[in-house]
Design an enzyme around this catalytic site. Structure first.
Site, short mmCIF file in Angstrom:
data_model
loop_
_atom_site.label_atom_id
_atom_site.label_comp_id
_atom_site.label_asym_id
_atom_site.label_seq_id
_atom_site.Cartn_x
_atom_site.Cartn_y
_atom_site.Cartn_z
N ASN A 9 31.01 37.81 41.15
CA ASN A 9 31.36 39.04 41.76
C ASN A 9 32.57 39.70 41.22
O ASN A 9 33.67 39.42 41.42
CB ASN A 9 31.47 38.91 43.29
CG ASN A 9 32.07 40.13 44.11
OD1 ASN A 9 32.12 41.38 43.54
ND2 ASN A 9 32.29 40.05 45.29
N TRP A 10 32.29 40.85 40.26
CA TRP A 10 33.48 41.30 39.62
C TRP A 10 34.57 42.31 40.29
O TRP A 10 35.54 42.42 40.07
CB TRP A 10 33.10 42.20 38.52
CG TRP A 10 32.49 41.38 37.24
CD1 TRP A 10 31.85 39.95 37.24
CD2 TRP A 10 32.06 41.84 36.05
NE1 TRP A 10 31.46 39.46 36.11
CE2 TRP A 10 31.34 40.84 35.36
CE3 TRP A 10 32.19 43.01 35.33
CZ2 TRP A 10 31.10 41.03 33.93
CZ3 TRP A 10 31.78 43.20 33.95
CH2 TRP A 10 31.24 42.08 33.25
N LYS A 11 33.88 42.52 41.42
CA LYS A 11 34.62 43.46 42.47
C LYS A 11 34.99 44.78 41.63
O LYS A 11 34.34 45.12 40.82
CB LYS A 11 36.12 42.74 43.29
CG LYS A 11 35.36 41.30 43.88
CD LYS A 11 36.53 40.86 44.63
CE LYS A 11 36.03 39.32 45.09
NZ LYS A 11 36.90 38.92 46.22
N HIS A 94 29.62 42.12 51.74
CA HIS A 94 30.70 41.17 51.60
C HIS A 94 31.90 41.65 52.71
O HIS A 94 31.91 42.55 53.14
CB HIS A 94 31.20 41.60 50.28
CG HIS A 94 32.21 40.78 49.56
ND1 HIS A 94 33.55 40.97 49.97
CD2 HIS A 94 32.09 39.58 48.77
CE1 HIS A 94 34.48 40.08 49.27
NE2 HIS A 94 33.55 39.05 48.59
N GLU A 96 34.98 42.18 52.28
CA GLU A 96 35.92 43.19 51.84
C GLU A 96 35.27 44.69 52.25
O GLU A 96 35.86 45.50 52.68
CB GLU A 96 35.95 43.04 50.06
CG GLU A 96 37.08 42.21 50.00
CD GLU A 96 36.97 41.46 48.67
OE1 GLU A 96 36.29 42.16 47.69
OE2 GLU A 96 37.30 40.43 48.33
N GLU A 178 31.06 32.59 52.95
CA GLU A 178 32.25 33.01 52.49
C GLU A 178 33.10 33.13 53.57
O GLU A 178 33.68 34.26 54.17
CB GLU A 178 32.36 34.32 51.73
CG GLU A 178 31.50 34.22 50.51
CD GLU A 178 31.95 35.16 49.43
OE1 GLU A 178 31.93 34.81 48.20
OE2 GLU A 178 32.04 36.33 49.78
N GLY A 184 39.87 34.87 47.71
CA GLY A 184 41.10 35.46 46.91
C GLY A 184 42.31 34.82 47.45
O GLY A 184 43.47 35.68 46.80
N SER A 225 37.61 31.38 46.50
CA SER A 225 38.31 30.59 45.83
C SER A 225 37.82 29.36 44.97
O SER A 225 38.34 28.45 44.96
CB SER A 225 39.68 29.97 46.61
OG SER A 225 40.56 31.11 47.09
N GLY A 246 34.54 35.09 42.67
CA GLY A 246 35.19 36.24 42.57
C GLY A 246 36.14 36.29 41.34
O GLY A 246 35.75 36.17 40.05
N GLY A 247 37.57 35.96 41.67
CA GLY A 247 38.48 35.86 40.61
C GLY A 247 38.13 35.15 39.39
O GLY A 247 38.21 35.44 38.28
P1 PGA Z 1 37.27 34.53 45.14
O1 PGA Z 1 36.31 35.62 45.72
O2 PGA Z 1 36.45 33.69 44.19
O3 PGA Z 1 38.09 35.52 44.29
O4 PGA Z 1 37.83 33.96 46.23
C1 PGA Z 1 35.02 35.41 46.27
C2 PGA Z 1 34.15 36.34 46.75
O5 PGA Z 1 34.92 37.61 47.25
O6 PGA Z 1 33.01 36.48 46.62
#
Ligand code: PGA
Length: 264
Positions: A9-11, A94, A96, A178, A184, A225, A246-247
């Site tokens: 997930n590049w966000k 998600h 977010e 999640e 994050g 994470s 994500g990251g």
């Molecule tokens: P993260 O994000 O790996 O940066 O914690 C995961 C996600 O939001 O899907």
């Protein structure tokens, strides 16, 4: 046997130019890991460019969101038909989007139903906040997110006795557990803790809604994470079928290592 799935997930990261550069570096290492389903989810603007670079590979493409209507006067939104022109998958619900864009379980449900209707594979995110976690409400919250978010999908119908069809159904939906406090933050859940939520809350709720067979077929990912150092801990758990990353999905070596860990 559930095939492992690792999604990046590049966000809201990567311009088209950055995305092109990144994917051209990523593809050789990632393409080699053929026993794991690998999905990249760039921002909408980079989908076309990334798709062109994935042509001829077994790496799949996903969007990060979708509207529920096929078309209409919805300025700024992208319809499932438009996503389907480029993608096989779409992330829905998600945390977010739930937090910053007020997405409710009902909205998640509309999007999931629209995605399935048009033949997109939704990666539906669920998970409790830190406060909910600390006050022992994980089960209540995750159960509600599933019951409302996945209501009336028309899956697991008793008439679907054909094994092959039923197997296909299990692949039409992916869940990502999640915990919001792990996203994050550099503070992942433990493999055991995430496994327990999936074994005791997510699969039983799916079974209650759509039958035991579907509940056993659906891939359930862990997200929050995940990195190259901790991925193996999650993938060694029996109920964790992969990761939503994500990251660490924005770094070539990290993301390839995570996919490699899922292959073991
Ligand atoms: P993260 O994000 O790996 O940066 O914690 C995961 C996600 O939001 O899907």
């Amino acid at each position: 046997m559930r095939i492992p799935l690792v999604a990046g997930n590049w966000k809201m990261f990567m311009t088209v130019a950055e995305g092109r550069h990144f994917v051209s570096e990523l593809v050789p290492g990632l393409e080699a890991i053929s026993t794991v389903e690998r999905v990249l989810c760039p921002p909408f603007t980079a989908l076309m460019a990334v798709r062109a670079l994935l042509e001829g590979t077994s790496i799949e493409l996903g969007a990060q969101d979708v509207h529920w209507e096929a078309s209409g006067a919805y300025t700024g939104e992208v319809s499932p038909l438009m996503v389907l022109e480029l993608c096989s998958h779409v992330i829905i619900g998600h945390s977010e989007r739930r937090t910053y864009f007020w997405e409710t379980d009902e909205i998640v449900n509309r999007k999931v139903r629209a995605a399935l209707h048009h033949g997109l594979i939704p990666i539906v995110c669920v998970g409790e906040t830190l406060m909910e976690h600390e006050t022992g409400r994980t089960s209540e919250v995750v159960t509600r997110q599933l019951k409302v978010g996945l209501a009336e999908l028309g899956l697991g119908a008793p008439s679907l006795e054909d094994e092959a069809l039923a197997q296909g159904e299990g692949n039409s939906l992916v869940i990502a557990y999640e915990p919001v406090w792990a996203i994050g933050t550099g503070q992942p859940a433990t493999g055991e803790g995430a496994n327990e939520v999936i074994a005791e809350i997510i699969r039983p709720t799916l079974a209650e809604m759509y039958g035991e067979q579907l509940a056993q077929q659906v891939r359930v990912l862990y997200g929050g994470s995940v990195n190259a150092g901790n991925a193996a801990e999650f993938f060694s758990q029996p109920e964790i079928d992969g990761a939503l990353v994500g990251g660490a999905s924005l770094k070539v070596d990290e993301f390839v290592s995570i996919a490699q860990a899922a292959a073991r």
